[in-house]
Design a protein around this motif. Structure first.
Motif, PDB file in Angstrom:
ATOM      1  N   ASP A 217      -5.204   5.302  -1.626  1.00 41.57           N
ATOM      2  CA  ASP A 217      -4.762   4.714  -2.901  1.00 41.57           C
ATOM      3  C   ASP A 217      -3.371   4.087  -2.759  1.00 41.57           C
ATOM      4  O   ASP A 217      -3.125   2.981  -3.260  1.00 41.57           O
ATOM      5  CB  ASP A 217      -4.685   5.778  -4.009  1.00 41.57           C
ATOM      6  N   ALA A 218      -2.461   4.795  -2.089  1.00 37.89           N
ATOM      7  CA  ALA A 218      -1.089   4.288  -1.940  1.00 37.89           C
ATOM      8  C   ALA A 218      -1.091   2.989  -1.126  1.00 37.89           C
ATOM      9  O   ALA A 218      -0.377   2.033  -1.452  1.00 37.89           O
ATOM     10  CB  ALA A 218      -0.208   5.341  -1.269  1.00 37.89           C
TER      11      ALA A 218
ATOM     12  N   GLU B 272      -2.477   0.248  -3.363  1.00 38.80           N
ATOM     13  CA  GLU B 272      -1.500  -0.057  -4.409  1.00 38.80           C
ATOM     14  C   GLU B 272      -0.362  -0.913  -3.832  1.00 38.80           C
ATOM     15  O   GLU B 272       0.099  -1.854  -4.469  1.00 38.80           O
ATOM     16  CB  GLU B 272      -0.950   1.254  -4.972  1.00 38.80           C
TER      17      GLU B 272
ATOM     18  N   THR C 206      -5.334  10.001  -1.452  1.00 42.41           N
ATOM     19  CA  THR C 206      -4.001   9.620  -1.932  1.00 42.41           C
ATOM     20  C   THR C 206      -3.375   8.573  -1.009  1.00 42.41           C
ATOM     21  O   THR C 206      -2.791   7.586  -1.477  1.00 42.41           O
ATOM     22  CB  THR C 206      -3.082  10.855  -2.030  1.00 42.41           C
TER      23      THR C 206
ATOM     24  N   GLU D  72      -2.536   6.831 -12.778  1.00 39.17           N
ATOM     25  CA  GLU D  72      -1.201   6.334 -12.433  1.00 39.17           C
ATOM     26  C   GLU D  72      -1.083   4.824 -12.591  1.00 39.17           C
ATOM     27  O   GLU D  72      -0.015   4.261 -12.429  1.00 39.17           O
ATOM     28  CB  GLU D  72      -0.866   6.708 -10.981  1.00 39.17           C
TER      29      GLU D  72
ATOM     30  N   ARG E  97       3.377   8.185  -5.762  1.00 41.47           N
ATOM     31  CA  ARG E  97       2.031   8.589  -5.347  1.00 41.47           C
ATOM     32  C   ARG E  97       2.100   9.335  -4.010  1.00 41.47           C
ATOM     33  O   ARG E  97       1.473  10.385  -3.839  1.00 41.47           O
ATOM     34  CB  ARG E  97       1.113   7.370  -5.244  1.00 41.47           C
TER      35      ARG E  97
ATOM     36  N   ARG F 266       2.928  12.940  -4.053  1.00 39.05           N
ATOM     37  CA  ARG F 266       1.939  13.936  -4.497  1.00 39.05           C
ATOM     38  C   ARG F 266       0.957  14.330  -3.392  1.00 39.05           C
ATOM     39  O   ARG F 266      -0.015  15.038  -3.654  1.00 39.05           O
ATOM     40  CB  ARG F 266       1.182  13.407  -5.709  1.00 39.05           C
TER      41      ARG F 266
ATOM     42  N   GLN G 257       6.353   3.311  -7.946  1.00 38.40           N
ATOM     43  CA  GLN G 257       5.052   3.918  -8.265  1.00 38.40           C
ATOM     44  C   GLN G 257       4.324   4.343  -6.997  1.00 38.40           C
ATOM     45  O   GLN G 257       3.705   5.406  -6.942  1.00 38.40           O
ATOM     46  CB  GLN G 257       4.174   2.915  -9.013  1.00 38.40           C
TER      47      GLN G 257
END
Lengths: 234, 267
Positions: free
Chosen positions: B183-184, B187, B180, A118, B165, B168, B161
């Motif tokens: 990661d989010a 990010e 996840t 991503e 994420r 999901r 973005q």
């Protein structure tokens, strides 16, 4: 306000920026094509392991990071999910002044399971089939620094198998490019395609800031040929 | 609680030796300097490599059954001799964290019995309430600084973005759920455009993440987290730095309270 002076300054600045990025981009595009051919050839011999991939990529990566004139921090190939037999995700990546292969498992912060599909430098070349300049952004996967990543997709017979990429640290871009822009005399700011300041000869415009809502937002932008960056001259 | 990075430990102890040596024997630095600048030796290094790999395994960042990179790759990457890596793998084997298989597909693997959730439970039980609150304070301070900058600097497509994420997240797979969310979070803070702050956030995330798995098991705490994170994301997208900070503080409070509740239930 656009004067004749600032227009010609902008054009000259844009030419300097294009020139700076041209060798790394050319090298990367050549690598992407070559890797596609070499991967197709080794694919004919059977499924590919991460070790075989690393052996293929290493000479290209080391050649890219040792290009003269532009300080490239890292380079390599990031495999699409499922390309390799032994690892789901794989970064075949060399970085640092004495380039070493990046080993995520050995890092103090564990990055092994970060989903990179991503991330902009992977996603955009995958989706568009074309090269892309991502950033400046904080690269928390590879360099751990404020970075521009240039990435090009690699295909085997039209099938996307990963991206070839290289990292430029903004720290190096500032050291190498800013003196050349400063020689032009006027205030020159380099921004990316979303309007984020990469570097500026005006110390008031901080790298990383967005131009939107500020004094620069209304000024004309001049595209730099061959690289998706723009010049604002004041 | 385990430390996620102890790479600078020997450097610190070398400085301590330096201070005492100087105050005790300031007139004869020459002779002491010989001892001072002696190689710290591979003995200490093996322990550092061992500790780093152990915390990756107990933290669930290297998963059960996963193959470790080869001894030579690890040696090159850590900048130590292959024998040092071998020594640390031997220690990890004796702790039951790593198994070694011979043969064509051989190598070192994370032991199937290495259960990060069990380790996290032990770590949480061994952590005082004051230490948990302090971890929360540190985490909130760094995250707040990041989202304050992100609110000023991020563009809408980048924030989108992060949101996609979060979209999901899959409750049927708690491992995916946790990675996840991690990661989010990373990010989002990277949108601050600050490499230093993002690195600090990653260290904290690696420290917190194993414990957060414990509260993910509870449906209410689990479902609260993406909602709280989404409100930070919304504020960043709106360019509202005050609200981004306030929403971050609400999020961290909720997580630390859930951990403290869990701790007192199991005592």
């Amino acid at each position: 306000m656009t004067t004749a002076t600032s227009t010609s300054t902008a054009a000259r600045a844009a030419a300097i920026v294009s020139q700076y990025f041209s060798a790394p981009i050319a090298s990367l595009e050549a690598t992407a094509t070559l890797l596609g051919t070499e991967l197709a050839a080794s694919g004919n011999l059977g499924p590919l392991s991460s070790q075989q991939l690393d052996a293929l990529v290493e000479p290209h990566a080391l050649a890219t990071v040792s290009l003269p004139d532009v300080h490239i921090y890292g380079a390599g190939f990031i495999a699409a999910v499922g390309l390799l037999t032994d690892e789901r995700n794989h970064l075949s990546w060399w970085q640092g002044d004495d380039p070493k292969r990046l080993l995520l498992a050995a890092q103090s912060v564990n990055k092994e399971h970060i989903d990179y599909s991503e991330l902009e430098w992977f996603r955009v070349p995958m989706e568009t089939g074309r090269g892309h300049v991502a950033g400046p952004y904080v690269d928390y996967l590879c360099s751990d620094e404020y970075t521009i990543t240039i990435a090009a997709p690699v295909h085997i017979d039209g099938t996307f198998v990963g991206v070839a990429g290289l990292d430029l640290l903004i720290d190096s871009v500032e050291r190498q490019l800013l003196p050349k822009l400063a020689e032009l005399g006027d205030k020159v700011t380099l921004v990316n395609s979303v309007g984020r300041v990469v570097i500026s000869t005006d110390p008031r415009h901080a790298t990383g800031d967005a131009v939107r809502g500020g004094a620069l937002a209304e000024l004309e932008r001049t595209a730099c040929e061959g690289v998706a960056l723009e010049i604002i001259a004041e | 609680m385990h430390s996620t990075d102890s790479a600078d430990a020997p450097r610190k102890s070398a400085v301590v030796v330096d201070d005492t040596a100087r105050s005790r024997d300031a007139s004869r630095p020459g002779r002491l300097q010989g001892a001072l600048f002696q190689s710290i030796g591979d003995a200490g290094r093996a322990e550092l490599v061992e500790r780093r790999l152990a915390s990756a395994i107990t933290g669930g960042h290297l998963r059960a059954g996963e193959r470790l990179p080869s001894e030579n790759d690890l040696a090159r990457s850590f900048g130590v001799a292959p024998t040092t890596v071998r020594e640390s793998l031997l220690a990890l084997r004796s702790q039951g964290l790593v198994v070694t298989r011979r043969g064509r597909n051989g190598g070192s693997f994370v032991a199937d019995s290495a259960d990060p959730v069990a380790h996290a439970r032990t770590a949480l039980a061994a952590t005082s309430r004051v230490a948990l609150r302090d971890l929360g304070a540190h985490y909130a301070a760094i995250t707040a600084a990041c989202v304050r900058l992100a609110a000023r600097r991020a563009v809408p497509s980048e924030v989108q973005q992060v949101r996609s994420r979060l979209g999901r997240l899959d409750e049927s797979d708690l491992e995916q759920w946790r990675s996840t969310l991690d990661d989010a979070q990373i990010e989002l803070v990277a949108l601050s455009q600050s490499a230093r702050l993002t690195r600090e956030q990653m260290r904290l995330q690696a420290e917190m993440s194993p414990m957060l798995r414990l509260i993910d098991v509870d449906e209410t705490s689990r479902r609260a987290q993406p909602v709280l994170l989404a409100s930070v994301v919304d504020a960043v997208e709106a360019g509202d730095d005050h609200e981004a900070v306030a929403a971050t503080e609400r999020m961290v409070d909720a997580v630390i309270n859930a951990l403290i509740d869990l701790q007192s239930q199991s005592r």
